[in-house]
Design a protein around this motif. Sequence first.
Motif, PDB file in Angstrom:
ATOM      1  N   CYS A 127       7.633   6.947  11.817  1.00 59.79           N
ATOM      2  CA  CYS A 127       7.952   5.926  12.841  1.00 59.79           C
ATOM      3  C   CYS A 127       8.417   4.883  12.029  1.00 59.79           C
ATOM      4  N   GLY A 128       9.600   4.615  12.508  1.00 62.58           N
ATOM      5  CA  GLY A 128      10.216   3.388  12.017  1.00 62.58           C
ATOM      6  C   GLY A 128      11.070   3.572  10.630  1.00 62.58           C
ATOM      7  N   CYS A 129      11.331   4.664  10.205  1.00 58.76           N
ATOM      8  CA  CYS A 129      11.682   4.937   8.897  1.00 58.76           C
ATOM      9  C   CYS A 129      13.288   5.467   8.929  1.00 58.76           C
ATOM     10  N   ASN A 130      13.926   5.276   7.982  1.00 54.81           N
ATOM     11  CA  ASN A 130      15.275   5.953   8.049  1.00 54.81           C
ATOM     12  C   ASN A 130      15.808   6.544   6.683  1.00 54.81           C
ATOM     13  N   ARG A 186      12.947  -1.412   8.117  1.00 60.36           N
ATOM     14  CA  ARG A 186      13.134   0.186   8.014  1.00 60.36           C
ATOM     15  C   ARG A 186      13.063   0.461   6.439  1.00 60.36           C
ATOM     16  N   ALA A 187      13.717  -0.326   5.710  1.00 62.06           N
ATOM     17  CA  ALA A 187      13.791  -0.080   4.271  1.00 62.06           C
ATOM     18  C   ALA A 187      12.385   0.030   3.601  1.00 62.06           C
ATOM     19  N   GLU A 188      11.699  -1.044   4.005  1.00 63.68           N
ATOM     20  CA  GLU A 188      10.256  -0.976   3.548  1.00 63.68           C
ATOM     21  C   GLU A 188       9.417   0.199   3.734  1.00 63.68           C
ATOM     22  N   ARG A 189       9.622   0.349   5.155  1.00 63.35           N
ATOM     23  CA  ARG A 189       8.585   1.559   5.804  1.00 63.35           C
ATOM     24  C   ARG A 189       9.130   2.992   4.988  1.00 63.35           C
ATOM     25  N   PHE A 241      -0.303  10.219  11.516  1.00 68.02           N
ATOM     26  CA  PHE A 241       0.657   9.394  10.688  1.00 68.02           C
ATOM     27  C   PHE A 241       0.163   8.173  11.399  1.00 68.02           C
ATOM     28  N   GLN A 242      -0.141   7.164  10.529  1.00 73.93           N
ATOM     29  CA  GLN A 242      -0.775   5.424  10.815  1.00 73.93           C
ATOM     30  C   GLN A 242       0.634   4.745  10.861  1.00 73.93           C
ATOM     31  N   PRO A 243       1.176   4.504  11.749  1.00 69.39           N
ATOM     32  CA  PRO A 243       2.407   3.799  11.716  1.00 69.39           C
ATOM     33  C   PRO A 243       2.580   2.501  11.155  1.00 69.39           C
TER      34      PRO A 243
END
Length: 376
Positions: free
Chosen positions: A279-282, A20-23, A320-322
């Motif tokens: 998608c998949g971020c925080n 999540r941190a890297e995304r 968006f390309q997740p």
Amino acid sequence: MLGLMAARQAGLDDPARLRRAERTRRVLSLELNKDRDVERIHGSGINTLDIEPVEGRYMLSGGSDGVIVLYDLENLSRKPNYTCKALFSVGRSHPDVHKFSVETVQWYPHDTGIFTSSSFDKTLKIWDTNTLQPADIFHFEGTVYSHHMSPVATKHCLIAGHRQEVLAVSWSPRHEYVLATGSADGKVKLWDVRRASGCLSTLDQYNGEKSKASSEAANTAHNGRVNGLCYTNDGLHLLTIGTDDRMRLWNSSTGENTLVNYGKVCNESRKGLKFAISCGCNPEFAFVPYGSTIAVYTVFTGELITMLRGHYSTVNCCVFQPHFQELYTGSKDCNILAWIPAPREPVPDDISEKSLPQHHVNPAYEDAWSSSDDEG
């Protein structure tokens, strides 16, 4: 990030936290990729984009000229500078080309062998990707502004298409029979397609507090045309946009307006506006066409993070390309632009361990043992 990696290698932290941190870092560093071009095929504005969810490699585009193009996004040349080539197009000379503007294109969610398109020519077409021939054509009495196939349905293959003044449709990614629709009358409705009695609910921007609303505004989601809908990836919330220059976030279970304030979200489009959510971020981010730019907001706090600038005319759509946290946008300037994360700065060879950011271990993974357990 180095601290997170060290904690992950030591088994002290949840691997999902590192992802999540890297995304999130990659989304926050999105910039126009000057080394990647998307081959220009359309002779007029681009209205819609869709990237297939299986590999995240192939992208469809639909234009005001009725043309549909399929692109390969992979860098087969392995060179720093490359162009995403068009594999084929349904051009003006194709016998089954749409007569008027293509408003929506979408891949079949489970197989790249099929895609769909809908147009102002009052048709919705199901295409065989391999033969580039329509497998079926549906004719409607009114204009088809938008359509959508459910990304999670296993018991039905319904395509939601609406005529005339319904400008946006979206299936829930959480409940396969639930459909959201947005209309020119300012209303957003949630439907269970198994029920013939009517919609489940009509979203109310005032959450039922009618004393604060005029009779005309009661039970409306926006004080203008609703021309954009997008669910969060978990399906728990629905984001809507209207020509009242407002964007609203709704609890999709209760229908409640969460009252997140995004400020003025400029929206002068008279038809559907395609925006996207990460998608998949925080936290998660919303990418919204805003004139000739793309505004990036935090979904749950409403903060405007940045404005992505590169187009010369109005932006109509973004996708968006997740897989790689990339963004592709289409505009009236006939261009498709690729926005990619900025490269990470290299770590100097002489960096000392003390200068690295200190990582605090998630309390849930801390060792609960204490020397006091042996006392007394």
